[in-house]
Design an enzyme around this catalytic site. Sequence first.
Site, PDB file in Angstrom:
ATOM      1  N   GLU A  36      66.196  31.587  10.260  1.00 47.79           N
ATOM      2  CA  GLU A  36      64.925  31.653  10.959  1.00 47.79           C
ATOM      3  C   GLU A  36      65.130  32.302  12.337  1.00 47.79           C
ATOM      4  O   GLU A  36      66.228  32.295  12.880  1.00 47.79           O
ATOM      5  CB  GLU A  36      64.325  30.244  11.114  1.00 47.79           C
ATOM      6  CG  GLU A  36      63.943  29.635   9.776  1.00 47.79           C
ATOM      7  CD  GLU A  36      62.922  28.502   9.898  1.00 47.79           C
ATOM      8  OE1 GLU A  36      62.401  28.262  10.990  1.00 47.79           O
ATOM      9  OE2 GLU A  36      62.656  27.857   8.859  1.00 47.79           O
ATOM     10  N   HIS A  98      57.358  32.294  14.364  1.00 51.10           N
ATOM     11  CA  HIS A  98      58.695  32.189  13.782  1.00 51.10           C
ATOM     12  C   HIS A  98      58.702  32.596  12.318  1.00 51.10           C
ATOM     13  O   HIS A  98      57.670  32.907  11.734  1.00 51.10           O
ATOM     14  CB  HIS A  98      59.354  30.833  14.053  1.00 51.10           C
ATOM     15  CG  HIS A  98      58.774  29.670  13.326  1.00 51.10           C
ATOM     16  ND1 HIS A  98      57.825  28.854  13.869  1.00 51.10           N
ATOM     17  CD2 HIS A  98      59.033  29.165  12.090  1.00 51.10           C
ATOM     18  CE1 HIS A  98      57.517  27.901  13.000  1.00 51.10           C
ATOM     19  NE2 HIS A  98      58.237  28.070  11.904  1.00 51.10           N
ATOM     20  N   HIS A 100      60.039  32.224   8.286  1.00 53.27           N
ATOM     21  CA  HIS A 100      60.493  31.401   7.159  1.00 53.27           C
ATOM     22  C   HIS A 100      61.122  32.333   6.122  1.00 53.27           C
ATOM     23  O   HIS A 100      60.414  32.868   5.273  1.00 53.27           O
ATOM     24  CB  HIS A 100      59.308  30.663   6.512  1.00 53.27           C
ATOM     25  CG  HIS A 100      58.755  29.538   7.323  1.00 53.27           C
ATOM     26  ND1 HIS A 100      57.605  28.863   6.962  1.00 53.27           N
ATOM     27  CD2 HIS A 100      59.202  28.943   8.456  1.00 53.27           C
ATOM     28  CE1 HIS A 100      57.357  27.912   7.845  1.00 53.27           C
ATOM     29  NE2 HIS A 100      58.308  27.943   8.773  1.00 53.27           N
ATOM     30  N   ASP A 111      56.711  21.918  11.972  1.00 49.32           N
ATOM     31  CA  ASP A 111      55.979  22.941  12.741  1.00 49.32           C
ATOM     32  C   ASP A 111      54.709  22.346  13.346  1.00 49.32           C
ATOM     33  O   ASP A 111      54.403  22.563  14.514  1.00 49.32           O
ATOM     34  CB  ASP A 111      55.583  24.115  11.825  1.00 49.32           C
ATOM     35  CG  ASP A 111      56.780  24.912  11.354  1.00 49.32           C
ATOM     36  OD1 ASP A 111      57.825  24.861  12.026  1.00 49.32           O
ATOM     37  OD2 ASP A 111      56.660  25.592  10.315  1.00 49.32           O
TER      38      ASP A 111
HETATM   39 ZN   LIG Z   1      58.420  26.707  10.375  1.00 49.26          ZN
END
Ligand SMILES: [Zn+2]
Length: 161
Positions: A36, A98, A100, A111
């Site tokens: 990530e 962000h 995944h 999250d």
């Molecule tokens: Zn996430």
Amino acid sequence: MSKFTYASDNKEFTVEIDSSLLEDCFLECNKSSNYETGGILIGKYNDDMRTAVIRSVSKAPSDSKIGKMSFKRGIKGLIDVLNKKWDESGEYYLGEWHFHPNNSSQPSGTDVRQMKELSRHKRLKCPEPILLIIGGNSMVGWNISLNVFQNDAVIELYRFK
Ligand SMILES: [Zn+2]
């Protein structure tokens, strides 16, 4: 350059982002491969206060903690970036993005918890932070989710332009 617009079902909340900024994120995701990565969203609200215009995205600060299924954004250098943006163009923190890797772009339970915490963060002064998540990979394609966190509610935005 083309502009993408995302809006909530009731059209009360809108986010605009330039395709070139998404391309910047895709590049970072590609470099990050199976891990990530992410950063913050910077921009400003239109005069109607219902449209957030994302003008830039940061890369992951060097003190971020990255895993294959986790990302904890660091803070190194961000204050300077934000101060500069504010002085130069009156832009400010709007939220987070962000990645995944090889996965769905839907926000995880973690999250959601993190975003709710950020919305209550005194110094950030951003009670309605936006979360942009990029899922997938360059081979199968990217998928994007955009959510805004408002008074403990999670409001999903959909692309309409
Ligand atoms: Zn996430």
